[in-house]
Design a protein around this motif. Structure first.
Motif, PDB file in Angstrom:
ATOM      1  N   MET A 197       0.835  -1.201   0.000  1.00 29.29           N
ATOM      2  CA  MET A 197       0.000   0.000   0.000  1.00 29.29           C
ATOM      3  C   MET A 197       0.873   1.255   0.000  1.00 29.29           C
ATOM      4  O   MET A 197       1.841   1.376   0.730  1.00 29.29           O
ATOM      5  CB  MET A 197      -0.868  -0.012   1.270  1.00 29.29           C
ATOM      6  CG  MET A 197      -1.740   1.217   1.427  1.00 29.29           C
ATOM      7  SD  MET A 197      -2.477   1.212   3.094  1.00 29.29           S
ATOM      8  CE  MET A 197      -2.689   2.973   3.350  1.00 29.29           C
ATOM      9  N   SER A 239       1.454   5.494   0.279  1.00 30.66           N
ATOM     10  CA  SER A 239       0.915   6.623   1.036  1.00 30.66           C
ATOM     11  C   SER A 239      -0.164   7.308   0.225  1.00 30.66           C
ATOM     12  O   SER A 239      -0.031   7.468  -0.988  1.00 30.66           O
ATOM     13  CB  SER A 239       2.002   7.675   1.269  1.00 30.66           C
ATOM     14  OG  SER A 239       2.876   7.270   2.257  1.00 30.66           O
ATOM     15  N   TYR A 266      -1.166   6.607   5.662  1.00 30.26           N
ATOM     16  CA  TYR A 266       0.166   6.057   5.464  1.00 30.26           C
ATOM     17  C   TYR A 266       0.050   4.535   5.427  1.00 30.26           C
ATOM     18  O   TYR A 266      -0.822   3.965   6.076  1.00 30.26           O
ATOM     19  CB  TYR A 266       1.084   6.468   6.616  1.00 30.26           C
ATOM     20  CG  TYR A 266       1.465   7.928   6.636  1.00 30.26           C
ATOM     21  CD1 TYR A 266       1.164   8.783   5.569  1.00 30.26           C
ATOM     22  CD2 TYR A 266       2.137   8.458   7.718  1.00 30.26           C
ATOM     23  CE1 TYR A 266       1.533  10.115   5.605  1.00 30.26           C
ATOM     24  CE2 TYR A 266       2.507   9.791   7.754  1.00 30.26           C
ATOM     25  CZ  TYR A 266       2.203  10.616   6.706  1.00 30.26           C
ATOM     26  OH  TYR A 266       2.566  11.933   6.744  1.00 30.26           O
ATOM     27  N   PRO A 267       0.951   3.895   4.686  1.00 30.63           N
ATOM     28  CA  PRO A 267       0.898   2.435   4.642  1.00 30.63           C
ATOM     29  C   PRO A 267       1.179   1.846   6.022  1.00 30.63           C
ATOM     30  O   PRO A 267       1.998   2.360   6.771  1.00 30.63           O
ATOM     31  CB  PRO A 267       2.012   2.065   3.659  1.00 30.63           C
ATOM     32  CG  PRO A 267       2.865   3.271   3.528  1.00 30.63           C
ATOM     33  CD  PRO A 267       2.041   4.449   3.888  1.00 30.63           C
TER      34      PRO A 267
END
Lengths: 255, 255
Positions: free
Chosen positions: A1, A3, A174-175
């Motif tokens: 993932m 940001s 955020y990831p």
């Protein structure tokens, strides 16, 4: 993932207004702070020293456009005339000036209001701030909370307010890393137990005592799936080193 | 009611660490930002130009003590050795560097942790930020969210992080003004109605139409008790001016 930072289009309706700023460096630093936080309009009223070179040095190349395009007015009334909503800032909090609000409270209020309205955020000069005369044009007043030493640098004040406006206008993700599941953790504990029995650190007939401590230790950690892989790879390799028993792939932590 | 800003004693356990800062002005501005936000410890590691005069100019008199007392280390390992928890900051958010968190998330986590632990907040140089080598000493990583232009001035970054830490450590209450009660508002509407009938703006036999608009207008305002007094004083004085009927005290808005 990856940001994710998604900024509302409403941020375009914000403008920072510097009233009688004394130092061109502060104008430049304010421009940079605005640009960092997605605010692309900057106005000044009667700057004491309009030395553009000194402004640009602090603005850096990336926010030079705010300085180049900056309208300069002779009066606040002129600067203010097209705004639908103006928020002033003050470090002085006498009773007569209130009510005043934190930057966070104001940023939350401005989020819906900025959809269809031009919002000006007004900052006074480094020396005197805004007087009641300028504040009368404001619909709200921000006071940035501080410790005992209340005097914040002008560009720093601009940054704090713009930062709060930005956060209220942006969706930020955020990831994160996936936590291990129960079955992943149980696999790790079995692997650790096997290793500890092999090196006679714990007795095979009564492994509970030490394993309880180990479970407690790992339990506190919010251990991630990828960390489990690292630890199991380490156990596997240690078992191999002790026993000479070859695992399929030496040194791999990724299986 | 006065403003209340109560800061937790835990704020004393925070320290800002500047790693290889390039410009003495930024060290000074960082000191001022720290002091604004109640953080009274500042450390630097290998400052490129330790020109104290240039630092002090930006620190201002009130935060000069942070500069005067600032320990300067040759290595980060030395600077870091007594901290229980170190948080790094980065503008680069490659996958390898994560997970990273917003200043607000970290400030919330640090609030309980700072009670019994020394916490260092680490900032890299203006040119390169922190490398993975420095970040390995950090337990958490902050990434300040920005718009497209991600490069925040060093002292501005220090301000944002210290501001969030301060807010998470402080209880802040600004004075508010009491909203008017229903009976105060009804008294005002009666007064307004009396005035509007007197000047033939509305008909005494059917005042509802205009009064509905007036109620809607005031209904949106979150009208305060003291504002009601102002409006009723104004109505009273107008009635007096129109009728020559003397009120007890001419011009008073405070009854």
């Amino acid at each position: 993932m990856e940001s994710i930072i998604e900024i509302s289009n409403n941020i375009k309706n914000f403008c920072v207004i510097l009233f009688e700023p004394q130092y061109p460096e502060n104008i430049g630093a304010a421009a940079r702070a605005c640009k960092n936080m997605g605010i692309t309009k900057l106005i000044s009223v009667r700057p004491l020293n309009p030395d553009k070179e000194r402004m640009l040095k602090m603005a850096t190349h990336e926010s030079a456009e705010l300085i180049e395009a900056m309208p300069v007015f002779d009066t606040l009334e002129e600067a203010a005339k097209d705004f639908n909503y103006i928020v002033g800032t003050t470090a002085r909090t006498g009773r007569q000036r209130g009510p005043y609000f934190t930057p966070r409270e104001i940023a939350a209020n401005l989020a819906p209001l900025s959809q269809d309205n031009k919002v000006g955020i007004l900052f006074g000069s480094e020396r005197t701030g805004l007087t009641n005369h300028e504040l009368r044009l404001c619909q709200d007043i921000i006071h940035i909370p501080t410790a005992e030493f209340t005097s914040i640098n002008l560009a720093q004040s601009v940054m704090i307010v713009c930062y709060e406006i930005f956060l209220a206008q942006a969706k930020i993700e955020y990831p994160t890393q996936r936590l291990a599941t129960t079955i992943e953790k149980e696999g790790m504990f079995e692997h650790i137990e096997e290793l500890l029995i092999k090196i006679d650190f714990i007795l095979p007939e009564n492994p509970e005592h030490w394993m309880r401590s180990i479970r407690q230790f790992f339990g506190k950690l919010d251990i991630k799936a990828k960390e489990i892989k690292l630890i199991r790879g380490f156990c596997r390799q240690l078992l191999w080193a002790i026993e000479g028993k070859p695992d399929e792939k030496k040194g791999s932590t990724s299986s």
